[in-house]
Design a protein around this motif. Structure first.
Motif: not given
Lengths: 352, 299
Positions: A40, A75-76, A79-80, A83-84, A87, A97-98, A101-102, A105, B250, B254-255, B257-258, B266-267, B270-271
Motif C-alpha cells: 500500500d 494495485s487497481a 487490493l479492493p 479486502v472483499e 471480509v 479483520l485486523s 491486515w497484519k 502488510l 503495521k 491493522s487495528e 482498519l478493523n 482504505y483500499a 489507495d487506488t
C-alpha cells in the motif's frame, strides 16, 4: 532598484549553483523505487526509506546529489478485491479483520497464527493477474512524467522496480527516446517478467515463492540462505530482499555501480621559479609517484607554469631541472581536486 | 362440581402465571443507565465518585427490603457502592441515582479492570427453615440486568474504551477530539506506556490516518493528504530503526482498519494514488517531520 534586485538574485543563484556543483563531485542522480502490487502507499514509503538508508549508510553518498524517491503503483482492483475476500473469509473462520491486515502488510509472517488461508487467498488473487497486461496506462504516463522531469533537471535516473513494478519499469523504458535511454537504468528485483528492458541486472531469490508463481519469469539467481517463513513474506522488498545480506548487497551494489562515477583522478597546477624569484623561461618538470616510478613530464613555458592532469591520488614527487639548477618537491594529489604548487629551483645539482 | 374444580384450577394457574410473570417482569425491567460503566482512565492512587442510574421499568413497585447492590469480578476491590442510596421502594418508572466510589490503589499497574454491578436479592433461609445448628444462611438471586464495569487504570489520561460502539461508523469515536480514535489512543498508550516520544509519534500517524480515511472518497484530497504525510518518517526517526518502526506501524494500522467499512474505504483510496511520485523526508532530516518537539519528550 529592480535591476539591482535582479542582479542580486542572479548573483545569489550563481553562487548557489557553484556551491551545489561543488557539493556533487559526480553527476546528480535520482533513484526511483517502483513498488509491486503487494504494497500500500505506506509500505512503499517504508521500502523507499530502507533503500535510501542502505545506500547512504553503506556508501556515504551525498543526499544532495543522489535522491531516492518513489513512483507509486497502485494495485487497481487487486487490493479492493483482496479486502472483499478477506471480509468474507475472516467472518467465515471467525477471525478479526485486523488479522488479514497484519498478514497482508507483513507485520509478521503468515506461518504465525496458522494463517495458511491467507497465503492461499493471495496466491489465488495473484494468479488471476495477467502479468503481461497488468500495466495501467494512466499510471505509466504519470511515471514517465516523473522520470522525464528528473532527466530535464540534468539528473540520471535509476529505477528499482519490485515485483509487478517491473512491468511498469520495462514499459517506461520502452517508451523513452534513444537519448533518454542512455541516462535511465533498471535494477530489477523479484520480477514476474521474462526480461529487464535495458538488459540491466536483476535479483530474484530462490526462496521467493511469489516470484516462482510466474512460470515465464526470469529464474532465481540468488539466495539468502535463511529459511523462509512463508512465500508471501519472502517476496517482500524491505522484509526479505533488503533484509538478507546477499540480496541486499546485490541490489545496492548494482545501484551504486550505475551511479555516475566521480572523477577519481586529480591534477597539479604549478609555477616554476628561479632562486631569485624570477620566472623560468625554459625547463622540464618530471612527475614521479611515491615509489619513484615515472608518471609524466611537462615542458614549462615562458611564464614558468606547468600542469599535470589525470593524476591518481598520491603523495607524488615533482623534479624540475634547468641547466645546473634543479629541485624536488612533494605534492599531495586528491581525487577530483587540483593542487596548486609553487616550486623554486634552489640548488645546483646533477640532473637525474 | 367438575366445573368448580376446573375454575379453581384455572384460577390458580392464572394467579401463578401473574405472580411469576410479575416477578420475571420486575427482574427483567430493572435497568442500569448507562448500559455500561466505562469512565475515563483513573491514575493509581486516584479516588473518584461516579453516579449511575437504576431505573424501574417494570410493571410494579419494587420493594428493596432484601435487595443489595453488589460488585463482582476483578473490579470488586476497586469499586464500592453507597448502600444508603437504595431507597426502600422504587416505584414503577422511577429512576434512582446510585453512587459508585472508585478507589485505585497506589501500586495498581496499568490495566483494564472488568467486573459488574448487579442488584441482588438476599432471602433468609433461616426464616423459611428455622435456625438450624445456630447457622445463619442467606441465599441470593440476581436480577437479570447488570451494569458491566470497565475501569482503565493508567497514569496516562485516556478516554474510555468505546467497545463495539467505536466500530459502528468509519471514523469511530474520538471523545476528546484530539484527532485520534479513542480505541487507537488506548492501543498506543498500552503499547508504549513508558515512552512519551513513541506515543507522540504513533499519535501523529494515527491523526494522519484518520484524516486519510475521512477524505478517502475524494480523490484530490486523498492525493493531497498522501503528499502531506510526514508521520511515517517521523516514526523512523523516533524508533531509530525502520524495521522495528514498521512492525509497530503495521500492527497499529491493522487495528485502525478493523472493520469492513474502514478496510474497503482504505483500499479504494489507495487506488487513487497510483502514478503519483513521492519523496520522503530529506535524508538525515527525518526529525523535522515530527509535529512535536522530539527533544523535550521523555523516552
Amino acid at each position: 532598484m529592480s535591476i539591482l534586485r535582479l542582479l542580486g538574485i542572479l548573483v545569489v543563484f550563481l553562487v548557489w549553483s557553484v556551491h551545489a556543483c561543488a557539493q556533487c563531485p559526480m553527476q546528480e542522480a535520482t533513484v526511483f523505487y517502483v513498488n509491486g502490487v503487494d504494497a500500500d502507499i505506506k509500505s512503499s514509503e517504508a521500502s523507499r526509506s530502507k533503500l535510501e538508508k542502505e545506500l547512504f549508510v553503506r556508501f556515504s553518498l551525498n543526499p544532495e546529489c543522489v535522491l531516492v524517491k518513489r513512483a507509486y503503483n497502485a494495485s487497481a482492483t487487486l487490493l479492493p478485491d483482496l479486502v472483499e475476500a478477506a471480509v468474507q473469509k475472516t467472518q467465515e473462520i471467525n477471525t478479526e479483520l485486523s488479522t488479514f491486515w497484519k498478514l497482508y502488510l507483513r507485520a509478521f509472517s503468515a506461518s504465525v497464527g496458522d494463517a495458511l488461508w491467507f497465503t492461499a487467498m493471495v496466491r489465488t488473487a495473484y494468479l488471476g493477474i495477467d502479468v503481461t497486461q497488468f500495466v495501467i496506462q494512466e499510471q505509466l504516463g504519470r511515471h514517465m512524467e516523473l522520470y522525464r522531469s528528473e532527466l530535464a533537471a540534468g539528473r540520471q535516473v535509476i529505477l528499482v522496480p519490485h515485483s509487478q513494478g517491473n512491468l511498469y519499469a520495462n514499459a517506461a523504458w520502452n517508451e523513452l527516446t534513444p537519448d533518454e535511454r542512455k541516462r535511465v537504468h533498471i535494477v530489477s528485483v523479484a520480477t514476474p517478467s521474462d526480461m529487464v528492458a535495458d538488459g540491466g541486472p536483476y535479483t530474484t531469490l530462490a526462496e521467493d515463492g511469489a516470484a516462482q508463481w510466474f512460470p515465464f519469469a526470469l529464474p532465481a539467481n540468488a539466495a539468502n540462505g535463511e529459511p523462509c517463513p512463508d512465500p508471501w513474506y519472502c517476496h517482500g522488498f524491505r522484509e526479505w530482499y533488503l533484509f538478507g545480506s546477499n540480496s541486499r548487497d546485490r541490489i545496492v551494489d548494482r545501484i551504486v555501480e550505475l551511479l555516475p562515477q566521480p572523477s577519481i583522478t586529480g591534477s597539479i597546477q604549478g609555477t616554476l621559479h628561479m632562486p631569485d624569484g624570477s620566472s623560468v623561461n625554459q625547463a622540464v618538470v618530471w612527475l614521479y609517484d611515491s615509489y619513484g616510478d615515472f608518471l609524466d613530464r611537462f615542458v614549462v613555458g615562458p611564464s614558468g607554469s606547468f600542469f599535470f592532469e589525470g593524476v591518481d591520488p598520491c603523495d607524488c614527487v615533482l623534479y624540475a631541472a634547468l641547466g645546473y639548477w634543479s629541485t624536488t618537491h612533494t605534492v599531495h594529489v586528491s581525487a577530483g581536486q587540483t593542487t596548486g604548487v609553487s616550486v623554486t629551483l634552489d640548488h645546483l645539482a646533477i640532473p637525474m | 362440581m367438575v366445573m368448580n374444580r376446573k375454575i379453581a384450577v384455572g384460577g390458580l394457574l392464572v394467579v401463578l402465571l401473574i405472580f411469576t410473570g410479575a416477578v420475571y417482569a420486575s427482574n427483567a425491567r430493572m435497568v442500569w443507565l448507562p448500559e455500561r460503566f466505562a469512565p475515563d482512565s483513573l491514575a493509581p492512587g486516584e479516588s473518584k465518585e461516579f453516579s449511575v442510574t437504576l431505573q424501574n421499568k417494570g410493571p410494579s413497585t419494587l420493594v428493596t427490603e432484601h435487595l443489595r447492590i453488589s460488585v463482582s469480578g476483578d473490579a470488586a476491590p476497586l469499586v464500592s457502592v453507597d448502600r444508603r442510596a437504595l431507597p426502600r421502594k422504587i416505584k414503577r418508572g422511577e429512576s434512582v441515582p446510585i453512587t459508585l466510589m472508585v478507589k485505585v490503589p497506589e501500586d495498581a499497574p496499568m490495566s483494564v479492570v472488568r467486573g459488574e454491578v448487579s442488584l441482588v436479592r438476599y432471602e433468609d433461609e433461616d426464616k423459611e427453615r428455622g435456625r438450624e445448628n445456630g447457622s445463619h444462611k442467606k441465599k441470593k438471586s440476581f436480577f437479570r440486568n447488570v451494569l458491566p464495569i470497565e475501569l482503565t487504570v493508567s497514569s496516562i489520561p485516556l478516554p474510555p474504551d468505546p467497545g463495539e460502539a467505536g466500530k459502528r461508523d468509519l471514523l469511530g469515536i474520538d471523545s476528546n477530539a484530539n484527532g485520534v480514535r479513542d480505541d487507537i489512543e488506548r492501543y498506543i498508550a498500552f503499547q508504549f506506556p513508558d515512552s512519551e516520544k513513541r506515543r507522540a509519534a504513533l499519535s501523529q500517524y494515527a491523526q494522519e490516518e484518520q484524516v486519510f480515511l475521512r477524505d478517502a472518497n475524494d480523490k484530490e484530497k486523498t492525493i493531497a493528504n498522501a503528499h502531506a504525510s510526514k508521520a511515517q518518517d517521523c516514526m523512523y526517526y523516533v524508533f531509530g530503526d525502520i524495521d522495528v518502526a514498521e512492525t509497530v506501524r503495521k500492527k497499529m494500522v491493522s487495528e485502525i482498519l478493523n472493520t469492513p467499512e474502514r478496510s474497503r474505504v482504505y483500499a479504494k483510496a489507495d487506488t487513487f494514488l497510483g502514478g503519483q511520485g513521492f519523496e520522503g523526508a530529506p535524508y538525515g532530516q527525518e526529525k523535522t517531520w515530527c509535529s512535536f518537539n522530539v527533544d523535550v519528550l521523555a523516552d
